[in-house]
Motif scaffolding. Structure first.
Motif, PDB file in Angstrom:
ATOM      1  N   MET A   1       0.697  -1.603   0.257  1.00 30.27           N
ATOM      2  CA  MET A   1       0.115  -0.011   0.059  1.00 30.27           C
ATOM      3  C   MET A   1       1.037   1.104   0.023  1.00 30.27           C
ATOM      4  O   MET A   1       1.969   1.343   0.847  1.00 30.27           O
ATOM      5  N   LEU A   2       0.302   2.240  -1.303  1.00 37.52           N
ATOM      6  CA  LEU A   2       0.905   3.425  -0.916  1.00 37.52           C
ATOM      7  C   LEU A   2       0.326   4.681  -0.785  1.00 37.52           C
ATOM      8  O   LEU A   2      -1.100   4.475  -0.919  1.00 37.52           O
ATOM      9  N   HIS A   3       0.922   5.759   0.008  1.00 39.38           N
ATOM     10  CA  HIS A   3       0.246   6.494  -0.039  1.00 39.38           C
ATOM     11  C   HIS A   3       0.293   7.717  -0.669  1.00 39.38           C
ATOM     12  O   HIS A   3       1.117   8.442  -0.598  1.00 39.38           O
ATOM     13  N   LEU A   4      -0.708   8.659  -1.066  1.00 42.50           N
ATOM     14  CA  LEU A   4      -0.588   9.540  -1.902  1.00 42.50           C
ATOM     15  C   LEU A   4      -0.694  11.202  -0.930  1.00 42.50           C
ATOM     16  O   LEU A   4      -2.161  11.003  -0.234  1.00 42.50           O
ATOM     17  N   ARG A   5      -0.026  11.961  -1.183  1.00 44.77           N
ATOM     18  CA  ARG A   5      -0.269  13.847  -0.170  1.00 44.77           C
ATOM     19  C   ARG A   5      -0.662  14.225  -1.481  1.00 44.77           C
ATOM     20  O   ARG A   5       0.017  14.363  -2.410  1.00 44.77           O
ATOM     21  N   ILE A   6      -1.547  15.206  -1.305  1.00 43.35           N
ATOM     22  CA  ILE A   6      -2.309  15.918  -2.659  1.00 43.35           C
ATOM     23  C   ILE A   6      -2.436  17.116  -2.396  1.00 43.35           C
ATOM     24  O   ILE A   6      -3.330  16.811  -2.078  1.00 43.35           O
ATOM     25  N   LEU A   7      -1.179  17.998  -2.880  1.00 40.02           N
ATOM     26  CA  LEU A   7      -1.837  19.294  -3.113  1.00 40.02           C
ATOM     27  C   LEU A   7      -2.333  20.070  -4.140  1.00 40.02           C
ATOM     28  O   LEU A   7      -2.170  20.112  -5.157  1.00 40.02           O
ATOM     29  N   ASP A  47      -4.511   5.978   0.150  1.00 36.59           N
ATOM     30  CA  ASP A  47      -4.564   5.213   0.637  1.00 36.59           C
ATOM     31  C   ASP A  47      -4.512   4.321  -0.732  1.00 36.59           C
ATOM     32  O   ASP A  47      -5.953   4.326  -1.424  1.00 36.59           O
ATOM     33  N   VAL A  48      -3.258   3.809  -1.800  1.00 36.53           N
ATOM     34  CA  VAL A  48      -3.959   3.303  -3.210  1.00 36.53           C
ATOM     35  C   VAL A  48      -2.836   2.158  -2.942  1.00 36.53           C
ATOM     36  O   VAL A  48      -2.093   1.900  -2.288  1.00 36.53           O
ATOM     37  N   ALA A  49      -3.751   0.836  -3.885  1.00 40.21           N
ATOM     38  CA  ALA A  49      -2.881  -0.454  -3.638  1.00 40.21           C
ATOM     39  C   ALA A  49      -1.664  -0.135  -4.604  1.00 40.21           C
ATOM     40  O   ALA A  49      -1.430   0.944  -5.354  1.00 40.21           O
ATOM     41  N   ARG A  50      -0.515  -0.277  -4.074  1.00 43.50           N
ATOM     42  CA  ARG A  50       0.866   0.050  -4.599  1.00 43.50           C
ATOM     43  C   ARG A  50       0.842  -0.530  -6.272  1.00 43.50           C
ATOM     44  O   ARG A  50       1.429   0.048  -7.552  1.00 43.50           O
ATOM     45  N   GLY A  93      -1.983  -8.246 -10.702  1.00 49.80           N
ATOM     46  CA  GLY A  93      -0.483  -8.142 -10.141  1.00 49.80           C
ATOM     47  C   GLY A  93      -0.139  -8.441  -8.617  1.00 49.80           C
ATOM     48  O   GLY A  93      -0.870  -8.354  -7.896  1.00 49.80           O
ATOM     49  N   SER A  94       0.997  -7.859  -8.831  1.00 50.70           N
ATOM     50  CA  SER A  94       1.665  -8.807  -7.065  1.00 50.70           C
ATOM     51  C   SER A  94       2.503  -7.052  -6.582  1.00 50.70           C
ATOM     52  O   SER A  94       3.404  -6.335  -7.615  1.00 50.70           O
ATOM     53  N   SER A  95       2.145  -6.806  -5.623  1.00 53.42           N
ATOM     54  CA  SER A  95       2.361  -5.658  -5.158  1.00 53.42           C
ATOM     55  C   SER A  95       4.296  -5.778  -4.930  1.00 53.42           C
ATOM     56  O   SER A  95       4.995  -4.342  -5.153  1.00 53.42           O
ATOM     57  N   VAL A  99       5.862  -1.624 -10.060  1.00 53.94           N
ATOM     58  CA  VAL A  99       7.384  -0.767 -10.372  1.00 53.94           C
ATOM     59  C   VAL A  99       6.356   0.952 -10.646  1.00 53.94           C
ATOM     60  O   VAL A  99       5.218   1.080 -11.760  1.00 53.94           O
ATOM     61  N   VAL A 100       7.162   1.456  -9.831  1.00 51.16           N
ATOM     62  CA  VAL A 100       6.182   2.845  -9.669  1.00 51.16           C
ATOM     63  C   VAL A 100       6.938   4.343  -9.987  1.00 51.16           C
ATOM     64  O   VAL A 100       8.115   4.177  -9.714  1.00 51.16           O
ATOM     65  N   TRP A 101       6.973   3.711 -11.782  1.00 49.19           N
ATOM     66  CA  TRP A 101       7.624   4.672 -12.597  1.00 49.19           C
ATOM     67  C   TRP A 101       7.799   6.439 -11.785  1.00 49.19           C
ATOM     68  O   TRP A 101       9.572   6.623 -11.858  1.00 49.19           O
TER      69      TRP A 101
END
Length: 320
Positions: A1-7, A47-50, A93-95, A99-101
């Protein structure tokens, strides 16, 4: 899991929420209206799945958010969430393999920055390699390999080619050329000082060196090892389960070859200079080629997974 913080500017916030709210890979979503001062607007947390982060980030870039606001991506080391678990199950897919480009590109730019820290590590590693050759110590050779910072710039070559970031390609090539040149020149000067003091003799350079002779005698195995090590290194950099970089550092003789070039230059030993130069070029080319091939394969695989995910979104009952 990855966390996005957006302004996000107020004018784009509704579009951002629409993108995130309708994606099943997003398990948590929060909007703090008016919390952002620069740009004036909102702070949005998600919160987004990787496995789905690339698709989400691409859509956010598509509305121009990165030009007027910011998107920050942070790993979530531990989380307890039923909705998060279901979001991961629903995302193809698998976390660990994803690849988070955006993260890979950012790290590539960071690793290729030519600064005093990079030059210092490169120079210190090359000096240690030179000492290792003089005393014929494999332990010191390994220490020099681990200390050398060049792999980040080599991996950036592959990232630049695969993602078509030609500015990054130019920066990486410049960093490698200047880094090795500065390290070799300084090590040569120190070797000349050691020669003048009688600490280093010609026999140390051309005499029998069973422990370090491989540094200036490249062969097919040098190229093969460079290719395998670089492929493993790229996987470590792009995967969520990094852990193979140390093995890469102690498998490829780039920095030791630079140290031997410096010693050969200090004593005018042409065979040492040309043999080590060839070893360096073989390793660099093998690593760059393997990095490009590995990243190209990963991009092709994840492009197919993104297409599969897009089709599955139209048939929610087939997501699991």
């Amino acid at each position: 899991m990855l966390h996005l913080r957006i302004l996000s500017p107020t004018t784009l916030s509704d579009d951002v929420i629409d993108i995130l709210e309708h994606d099943p890979a997003v398990s948590g979503l929060a909007r703090m209206k008016g919390a952002s001062l620069r740009p004036p607007g909102d702070v949005i947390l998600a919160d987004v799945a990787r496995e789905a982060v690339n698709d989400v980030v691409d859509r956010l870039r598509g509305i121009g958010l990165h030009r007027v606001g910011s998107i920050e991506i942070e790993p979530v080391r531990a989380w307890l969430s039923r909705s998060g678990f279901e979001a991961e199950l629903a995302t193809p897919g698998s976390s660990a393999d994803s690849v988070v480009w955006a993260d890979v590109a950012q790290r590539s730019y960071d690793e290729t920055e030519l600064n005093w820290t990079y030059l210092s590590f490169m120079t210190l590693a090359t000096v240690i390699a030179g000492i290792a050759i003089v005393v014929d110590s494999q332990i010191l050779v390994i220490g020099a390999m681990v200390l050398g910072p060049e792999f980040g710039a080599i991996a950036a070559l592959g990232v630049a080619l695969v993602r078509r970031r030609f500015v990054l390609l130019t920066i990486a090539v410049r960093t490698l050329l200047i880094g090795f040149t500065v390290a070799i020149v300084i090590t040569t000067v120190l070797a000349l000082a050691g020669r003048a003091l009688g600490w280093i003799t010609l026999d140390d350079v051309i005499g029998p060196r069973p422990g370090t002779a491989f540094i200036y005698t490249p062969d097919k195995w040098s190229f093969i090892v460079a290719v395998i090590a670089a492929a493993a290194g790229v996987l470590s950099l792009t995967s969520a389960k990094a852990g193979g970089l140390t093995g890469v550092f102690i498998s490829v003789t780039t920095v030791p070859a630079a140290g031997n070039i410096a010693l050969g230059a200090a004593f005018g030993v042409g065979s040492a200079i040309w043999g080590s130069t060839l070893q360096l070029l073989v390793n660099l080319s093998g690593m760059a080629l393997a990095g490009w091939a590995t990243l190209s394969l990963q991009q092709a695989v994840w492009s197919r997974i993104s297409v599969r995910r897009a089709k599955a979104l139209t048939r929610p009952h087939r997501m699991l």
